[in-house]
Write a protein that holds these residues in place. Structure first.
Motif, PDB file in Angstrom:
ATOM      1  N   PHE A   1       0.984  -1.143  -0.102  1.00 23.51           N
ATOM      2  CA  PHE A   1       0.292   0.202  -0.011  1.00 23.51           C
ATOM      3  C   PHE A   1       1.102   0.929   0.207  1.00 23.51           C
ATOM      4  CE2 PHE A   1       0.130  -2.059   4.430  1.00 23.51           C
ATOM      5  CZ  PHE A   1       0.085  -0.927   5.247  1.00 23.51           C
ATOM      6  N   PHE A   2       0.425   2.217  -0.358  1.00 26.38           N
ATOM      7  CA  PHE A   2       1.221   2.919  -1.337  1.00 26.38           C
ATOM      8  C   PHE A   2       0.662   4.698   0.296  1.00 26.38           C
ATOM      9  CE2 PHE A   2      -0.140   0.739  -4.185  1.00 26.38           C
ATOM     10  CZ  PHE A   2       1.552   0.231  -4.922  1.00 26.38           C
TER      11      PHE A   2
ATOM     12  N   ILE B   1       7.674  -1.078  -9.776  1.00 26.85           N
ATOM     13  CA  ILE B   1       8.005   0.309  -9.393  1.00 26.85           C
ATOM     14  C   ILE B   1       8.607   1.009 -10.462  1.00 26.85           C
ATOM     15  CG2 ILE B   1       8.742   1.714  -7.599  1.00 26.85           C
ATOM     16  CD1 ILE B   1       8.787  -0.520  -5.450  1.00 26.85           C
ATOM     17  N   THR B   2       9.299   0.799 -10.949  1.00 27.84           N
ATOM     18  CA  THR B   2      10.170   1.226 -12.134  1.00 27.84           C
ATOM     19  C   THR B   2       8.717   1.232 -13.036  1.00 27.84           C
ATOM     20  OG1 THR B   2      12.079   0.030 -11.187  1.00 27.84           O
ATOM     21  CG2 THR B   2      11.658   0.830 -13.744  1.00 27.84           C
ATOM     22  N   GLU B   3       7.910   0.423 -13.775  1.00 28.76           N
ATOM     23  CA  GLU B   3       7.361   0.674 -14.619  1.00 28.76           C
ATOM     24  C   GLU B   3       6.323   1.437 -14.083  1.00 28.76           C
ATOM     25  OE1 GLU B   3       4.008  -1.412 -16.926  1.00 28.76           O
ATOM     26  OE2 GLU B   3       5.205  -3.120 -16.068  1.00 28.76           O
ATOM     27  N   ALA B   4       5.824   2.059 -13.125  1.00 31.37           N
ATOM     28  CA  ALA B   4       4.329   2.385 -12.467  1.00 31.37           C
ATOM     29  C   ALA B   4       5.774   4.349 -13.201  1.00 31.37           C
ATOM     30  CB  ALA B   4       4.140   2.719 -11.139  1.00 31.37           C
ATOM     31  N   LEU B   5       6.904   4.428 -12.033  1.00 33.31           N
ATOM     32  CA  LEU B   5       7.510   5.487 -12.832  1.00 33.31           C
ATOM     33  C   LEU B   5       8.517   5.830 -13.805  1.00 33.31           C
ATOM     34  CD1 LEU B   5      10.111   4.837  -9.912  1.00 33.31           C
ATOM     35  CD2 LEU B   5       7.757   6.338  -9.298  1.00 33.31           C
ATOM     36  N   VAL B   6       8.151   5.112 -14.481  1.00 34.98           N
ATOM     37  CA  VAL B   6       7.875   5.528 -16.415  1.00 34.98           C
ATOM     38  C   VAL B   6       6.955   6.382 -16.093  1.00 34.98           C
ATOM     39  CG1 VAL B   6       8.563   4.560 -18.718  1.00 34.98           C
ATOM     40  CG2 VAL B   6       9.945   3.883 -16.871  1.00 34.98           C
ATOM     41  N   LYS B   7       5.828   5.274 -16.395  1.00 36.15           N
ATOM     42  CA  LYS B   7       4.393   6.498 -16.529  1.00 36.15           C
ATOM     43  C   LYS B   7       4.264   8.162 -16.137  1.00 36.15           C
ATOM     44  CE  LYS B   7       2.534   1.386 -16.702  1.00 36.15           C
ATOM     45  NZ  LYS B   7       1.294   0.677 -16.043  1.00 36.15           N
ATOM     46  N   ASP B   8       4.400   7.633 -14.656  1.00 33.35           N
ATOM     47  CA  ASP B   8       4.876   8.797 -14.012  1.00 33.35           C
ATOM     48  C   ASP B   8       5.626   9.730 -14.506  1.00 33.35           C
ATOM     49  OD1 ASP B   8       3.357  10.607 -11.939  1.00 33.35           O
ATOM     50  OD2 ASP B   8       5.368  10.692 -11.073  1.00 33.35           O
ATOM     51  N   TYR B   9       6.455   9.541 -15.202  1.00 34.17           N
ATOM     52  CA  TYR B   9       7.577  10.554 -15.616  1.00 34.17           C
ATOM     53  C   TYR B   9       6.918  11.448 -17.067  1.00 34.17           C
ATOM     54  CZ  TYR B   9      12.159  12.901 -17.731  1.00 34.17           C
ATOM     55  OH  TYR B   9      12.757  13.207 -18.202  1.00 34.17           O
TER      56      TYR B   9
ATOM     57  N   ASP C   1      -5.351  -5.270  -3.289  1.00 36.70           N
ATOM     58  CA  ASP C   1      -6.380  -4.991  -2.208  1.00 36.70           C
ATOM     59  C   ASP C   1      -6.000  -3.818  -2.633  1.00 36.70           C
ATOM     60  OD1 ASP C   1      -8.839  -6.687  -2.156  1.00 36.70           O
ATOM     61  OD2 ASP C   1      -8.060  -7.445  -1.136  1.00 36.70           O
ATOM     62  N   GLY C   2      -4.508  -2.968  -2.185  1.00 36.59           N
ATOM     63  CA  GLY C   2      -3.932  -2.355  -1.910  1.00 36.59           C
ATOM     64  C   GLY C   2      -3.768  -0.630  -2.300  1.00 36.59           C
TER      65      GLY C   2
ATOM     66  N   GLN D   1      -0.129   2.130  -7.493  1.00 36.89           N
ATOM     67  CA  GLN D   1      -1.182   1.645  -7.410  1.00 36.89           C
ATOM     68  C   GLN D   1      -2.167   0.657  -8.747  1.00 36.89           C
ATOM     69  OE1 GLN D   1      -5.059   3.147  -6.151  1.00 36.89           O
ATOM     70  NE2 GLN D   1      -5.167   1.817  -4.964  1.00 36.89           N
ATOM     71  N   ARG D   2      -2.110   1.677  -9.791  1.00 36.40           N
ATOM     72  CA  ARG D   2      -2.699   0.831 -10.623  1.00 36.40           C
ATOM     73  C   ARG D   2      -1.604  -0.529 -11.999  1.00 36.40           C
ATOM     74  NH1 ARG D   2      -4.877   6.276 -11.711  1.00 36.40           N
ATOM     75  NH2 ARG D   2      -2.938   6.669 -13.010  1.00 36.40           N
ATOM     76  N   THR D   3      -0.516   0.057 -11.630  1.00 41.73           N
ATOM     77  CA  THR D   3       0.388  -0.818 -12.666  1.00 41.73           C
ATOM     78  C   THR D   3      -0.343  -2.346 -11.566  1.00 41.73           C
ATOM     79  OG1 THR D   3       1.308   1.628 -12.604  1.00 41.73           O
ATOM     80  CG2 THR D   3       2.905  -0.687 -12.429  1.00 41.73           C
ATOM     81  N   PHE D   4       0.057  -2.332 -10.144  1.00 42.03           N
ATOM     82  CA  PHE D   4       0.344  -3.223  -8.909  1.00 42.03           C
ATOM     83  C   PHE D   4      -0.788  -4.001  -9.741  1.00 42.03           C
ATOM     84  CE2 PHE D   4       3.498  -1.536  -7.281  1.00 42.03           C
ATOM     85  CZ  PHE D   4       4.587  -2.809  -6.328  1.00 42.03           C
ATOM     86  N   GLN D   5      -1.800  -3.210  -9.820  1.00 36.41           N
ATOM     87  CA  GLN D   5      -3.964  -3.944  -9.840  1.00 36.41           C
ATOM     88  C   GLN D   5      -3.404  -4.795 -11.438  1.00 36.41           C
ATOM     89  OE1 GLN D   5      -6.213  -0.250  -9.852  1.00 36.41           O
ATOM     90  NE2 GLN D   5      -7.095  -0.990  -7.523  1.00 36.41           N
ATOM     91  N   SER D   6      -2.747  -4.051 -12.303  1.00 45.20           N
ATOM     92  CA  SER D   6      -2.264  -4.371 -13.724  1.00 45.20           C
ATOM     93  C   SER D   6      -2.103  -5.921 -13.852  1.00 45.20           C
ATOM     94  CB  SER D   6      -2.049  -3.179 -14.482  1.00 45.20           C
ATOM     95  OG  SER D   6      -1.346  -4.290 -15.591  1.00 45.20           O
ATOM     96  N   LYS D   7       0.139  -5.862 -12.494  1.00 44.14           N
ATOM     97  CA  LYS D   7       0.652  -7.029 -12.834  1.00 44.14           C
ATOM     98  C   LYS D   7      -0.149  -8.113 -11.722  1.00 44.14           C
ATOM     99  CE  LYS D   7       3.415  -4.999 -14.769  1.00 44.14           C
ATOM    100  NZ  LYS D   7       4.028  -5.354 -16.257  1.00 44.14           N
ATOM    101  N   TYR D   8      -1.077  -7.832 -11.066  1.00 43.69           N
ATOM    102  CA  TYR D   8      -1.343  -8.734 -10.613  1.00 43.69           C
ATOM    103  C   TYR D   8      -2.536  -9.392 -10.614  1.00 43.69           C
ATOM    104  CZ  TYR D   8       0.340  -8.593  -5.343  1.00 43.69           C
ATOM    105  OH  TYR D   8       1.475  -9.168  -4.726  1.00 43.69           O
TER     106      TYR D   8
END
Length: 268
Positions: free
Chosen positions: A173-174, A256-264, A208-209, A191-198
């Motif tokens: 969780f974040f 986490i890296t994948e999410a940070l690339v999207k945010d960037y 549920d994070g 959160q969205r990236t982790f949901q997608s990976k799960y």
């Protein structure tokens, strides 16, 4: 004919430096340990981005402690290993990375049980035992670097491991700082990236994070936009698998890296 061959040869020589520039130079970070200190920059997807990576606790404070098959699991060791793996992935994508908590001996480790030590420093400075002094020290380190660093995109990532009842299985969780709109966007992307990976890897399990504001000292007192991650319950047998299996620690770093690339890309 001779003139034509000479012209072609000169053009070939002139082209060599241009081609050489296209080849990305290999990187080297001793904190990763001998086996993984060398890395190749494989893309420029985070070129221009700066990250301040902070693993929880360290030095005289191991953080929370769990029991696993007769061994102790120390929060600071697992948070540090995940931070190193995350930093390596970010650097492979061209980012500038500052490791705020450092251990000169422990690099990225592929063991299940990570032995505890008190060697960790805050960028070479001894870590105080007093909680407020310890948190202030790492916030001051982040902020000093933040003021010097150029570039528009700067993000701080804090990684911790939670401690709850043994029966309480938790997802990652974040948290973001109160009132931080960019922090909220960043943590929701995580959160969205982790949901997608799960959904991809464990489609019947769900994720549920949660994302929420939290009035934590490090979130209130660091200048960069920040995300604070709790990666699991160190007491729960299922969550412990997220920690003790090296591939799972690497998966956390990758996601986490994948999410940070999207945010960037969104903020570039």
């Amino acid at each position: 004919m001779r003139f034509g061959l000479l012209t072609i040869w000169l053009l070939f020589l002139l082209a060599l430096p241009l081609n050489a520039k296209k080849e990305r130079k290999p990187g080297y970070e001793p904190l990763f340990g001998k086996a993984q200190a060398a890395y190749k920059v494989t893309s420029s997807s985070l070129k221009g981005a700066t990250f301040y990576l902070v693993s929880g606790h360290g030095g005289p404070d191991p953080g929370c402690i769990g029991k696993y098959q007769g061994h102790e699991l120390h929060e600071d060791e697992y948070a540090y290993d995940i931070i190193l793996r995350l930093g390596r992935e970010l650097m492979k994508r061209g980012a500038k990375v500052h490791f705020i908590i450092q251990d000169a001996k422990d690099g990225i480790r592929n063991q299940a049980i990570l032995k505890n030590s008190k060697r960790e420093t805050c960028m070479g400075k001894a870590i105080p035992l007093n909680q407020v002094a310890r948190l202030k020290q790492r916030c001051d380190a982040v902020n000093a670097l933040y003021r010097k660093d150029k570039g528009r995109y700067k993000r701080a990532i804090f990684i911790h491991v939670d401690s709850r009842s043994r029966r309480n299985q938790t997802d990652v969780f974040f948290y973001h700082a109160p009132g931080s709109s960019k922090g909220r966007v960043l943590t929701r992307e995580l959160q969205r990236t982790f949901q997608s990976k799960y959904r991809q890897h464990q489609p019947n399990r769900g994720f549920d994070g949660s994302v929420s504001e939290r009035n934590l000292y490090v979130l209130r007192n660091t200048a960069p936009v920040a995300a604070f991650l709790e990666v699991g319950n160190i007491q729960n047998a299922q969550d412990q698998k997220r920690l003790v299996i090296p591939n799972n620690r690497q998966a956390l770093a990758n996601w986490i890296t994948e999410a940070l690339v999207k945010d960037y890309k969104r903020n570039k």
